[in-house]
Design a protein around this motif. Structure first.
Motif, PDB file in Angstrom:
ATOM      1  N   LYS A  74      34.286  40.554  35.956  1.00 19.07           N
ATOM      2  CA  LYS A  74      34.034  41.991  35.858  1.00 19.07           C
ATOM      3  C   LYS A  74      32.770  42.384  36.605  1.00 19.07           C
ATOM      4  N   ASP A  75      31.698  41.590  36.444  1.00 20.34           N
ATOM      5  CA  ASP A  75      30.456  41.906  37.142  1.00 20.34           C
ATOM      6  C   ASP A  75      30.651  41.884  38.655  1.00 20.34           C
ATOM      7  N   ILE A  76      31.340  40.865  39.158  1.00 23.96           N
ATOM      8  CA  ILE A  76      31.584  40.776  40.595  1.00 23.96           C
ATOM      9  C   ILE A  76      32.490  41.908  41.061  1.00 23.96           C
ATOM     10  N   GLU A 116      31.438  32.611  45.834  1.00 22.98           N
ATOM     11  CA  GLU A 116      31.908  31.779  46.940  1.00 22.98           C
ATOM     12  C   GLU A 116      32.960  32.481  47.796  1.00 22.98           C
ATOM     13  N   SER A 117      33.891  33.186  47.151  1.00 23.00           N
ATOM     14  CA  SER A 117      34.960  33.863  47.901  1.00 23.00           C
ATOM     15  C   SER A 117      34.804  35.374  47.881  1.00 23.00           C
ATOM     16  N   SER A 118      33.614  35.852  47.586  1.00 25.98           N
ATOM     17  CA  SER A 118      33.393  37.297  47.479  1.00 25.98           C
ATOM     18  C   SER A 118      32.878  37.875  48.799  1.00 25.98           C
ATOM     19  N   LYS A 119      33.270  39.097  49.058  1.00 31.68           N
ATOM     20  CA  LYS A 119      32.848  39.792  50.274  1.00 31.68           C
ATOM     21  C   LYS A 119      31.360  40.164  50.242  1.00 31.68           C
TER      22      LYS A 119
END
Length: 432
Positions: free
Chosen positions: A348-350, A411-414
């Motif tokens: 949720k935070d991400i 790791e896989s976040s924009k």
């Protein structure tokens, strides 16, 4: 110290969330000191002690609701607000007395007050333990551990003290006390319970009965040594008392233990999947013992703290003797619940951060802005807004005892690069 009352506190205040399954951790040295506290004085003191966490470096200032305190103590709220002030003053009228040898090899006496200061206001008390107690409650090497609910309902101070003295030696199964030594630790005046029959009936037998009725241990005792016809010492045999395990608390208590340890492992830089693997393999109290060991070593400047923690747990550097003391199924359920809640919170935070990022990208793509300068201004505002959101998330996680977000989470976040930049900028200011 002339008073325990103070108009205000300079440091940040922490609203205390009081639970009967919180753990009391105190050094064995404190357990074995002479103490002469009333039941309510002990109740208040050890509620505060239960709020001290393994990773704490100093004492926090807590705000306690007197209504919650009365409920936790199991006594009426009527008049309790007034009595709690008397309790604090009572505590500090009975300082902990420590005899020690100074650098000139002379015996000196230290009087250590229990409470540093306290403020009373609108049905609540703001309070901090005396900093001189830190040696007995923080950075512990040899300590005694028990859950609050075992002692809060005891009505005799002798029962409480004997319980603590026996808990210290529980894993050994027995403890020997000379009569004079035990009287000293229980702060029994010379003129009280002078005959052995009276001492046994009023102190030992009553404590034996109450401890068995209300706590997680029970004991038998018999004469250990006599000098002539006089009893010199007793030996106490200590047994587990499973009938008093609070089954209505155990699920919540296990979940709390798992959540606390999982948070601490991740806070110290261990990946979530490895932290979960560890708590699946080792008992919670075993992990905590080894974490305490590493926390003490941390000041020596360990190069690879997460790796050292894993090695300490897997090789039992602390030489912990703790074993799993509840059903395996309950542990696995608690681990699953804690891990799922943490995953959901992190996702949720991400997601919230990525939605902010998408909003600004959308503004740039749909605007009629032509100049690079104007686009750069929006990007600067986007970074400022993302950093502010990361600040808010960090503060929320800290105040709700959640571990911080880590680079591995992105790791896989924009927005991984933004988080890395934020982490570098604020790393020295973070309380983790």
């Amino acid at each position: 110290m002339s008073t325990t009352e103070q108009l205000s506190f300079d440091e940040d205040l922490v609203d205390a969330d009081l639970k009967p399954y919180y753990w009391v951790n105190q050094s064995n040295a404190l357990v074995n000191t002479k103490q002469n506290l009333s039941i309510n004085e002990r109740r208040l003191l050890y509620v505060l002690v239960s709020l001290v966490q393994p990773e704490d470096r100093d004492f926090k200032t807590y705000v306690l609701q007197t209504k919650e305190l009365a409920s936790l103590f199991g006594i009426s709220e009527s008049g309790f607000y007034e009595r709690i002030r008397e309790t604090v003053h009572g505590l500090n009228s009975k300082p902990l007395t420590i005899n020690r040898t100074n650098e000139n090899n002379k015996v000196v006496i230290d009087d250590i007050y229990w409470v540093q200061r306290a403020t009373y206001n609108d049905g609540q008390i703001t309070i901090k333990l005396s900093e001189d107690l830190a040696q007995f409650l923080i950075d512990l090497k040899s300590y005694t551990k028990y859950q609050l609910y075992n002692v809060l309902k005891l009505k005799s101070e002798f029962s409480w003290r004997i319980y603590e003295l026996l808990k210290e030696r529980e894993r050994f199964g027995s403890r020997i006390f000379e009569v004079a030594e035990l009287r000293e630790k229980l702060a029994i005046e010379d003129g009280k319970y002078k005959t052995m029959s009276n001492f046994r009936a009023v102190v030992l037998d009553r404590a034996k009965k109450e401890i068995e009725e209300k706590t997680d241990i029970k004991f038998e005792y018999k004469v250990h040594k006599k000098v002539g016809r006089s009893i010199k010492s007793f030996i106490f045999f200590i047994y587990k008392n499973p009938k008093n395990v609070k089954t209505n608390l155990i699920n919540e208590a296990i979940t709390y233990d798992i959540q606390s340890i999982l948070n601490l492992l991740i806070t110290k830089g261990i990946r979530r999947d490895k932290a979960v693997e560890l708590i699946k393999k080792y008992p919670p109290k075993y992990i905590e013992e080894n974490l305490r060991y590493v926390i003490r070593m941390e000041e020596k400047g360990l190069e690879n703290l997460p790796g050292y923690i894993v090695s300490a747990i897997e090789n039992n550097y602390a030489e912990s003797h703790y074993e799993l003391d509840f059903e395996e199924s309950l542990l696995q359920l608690a681990i699953g619940n804690a891990d799922n809640r943490l995953k959901e919170k992190t996702e949720k935070d991400i997601r919230d951060l990525e939605e902010l990022y998408d909003h600004f990208i959308n503004v740039i793509s749909k605007s009629k802005i032509q100049t690079k300068e104007e686009i750069e201004e929006i990007k600067i505002e986007m970074e400022r807004t993302l950093f502010k959101k990361m600040d808010d998330i960090s503060e929320y996680r800290k105040t709700h005892s959640h571990p911080p977000l880590l680079e591995d989470d992105f790791e896989s976040s924009k927005i991984k690069s933004y988080f890395s930049k934020w982490l570098i900028r604020y790393k020295e200011e973070l309380p983790y």
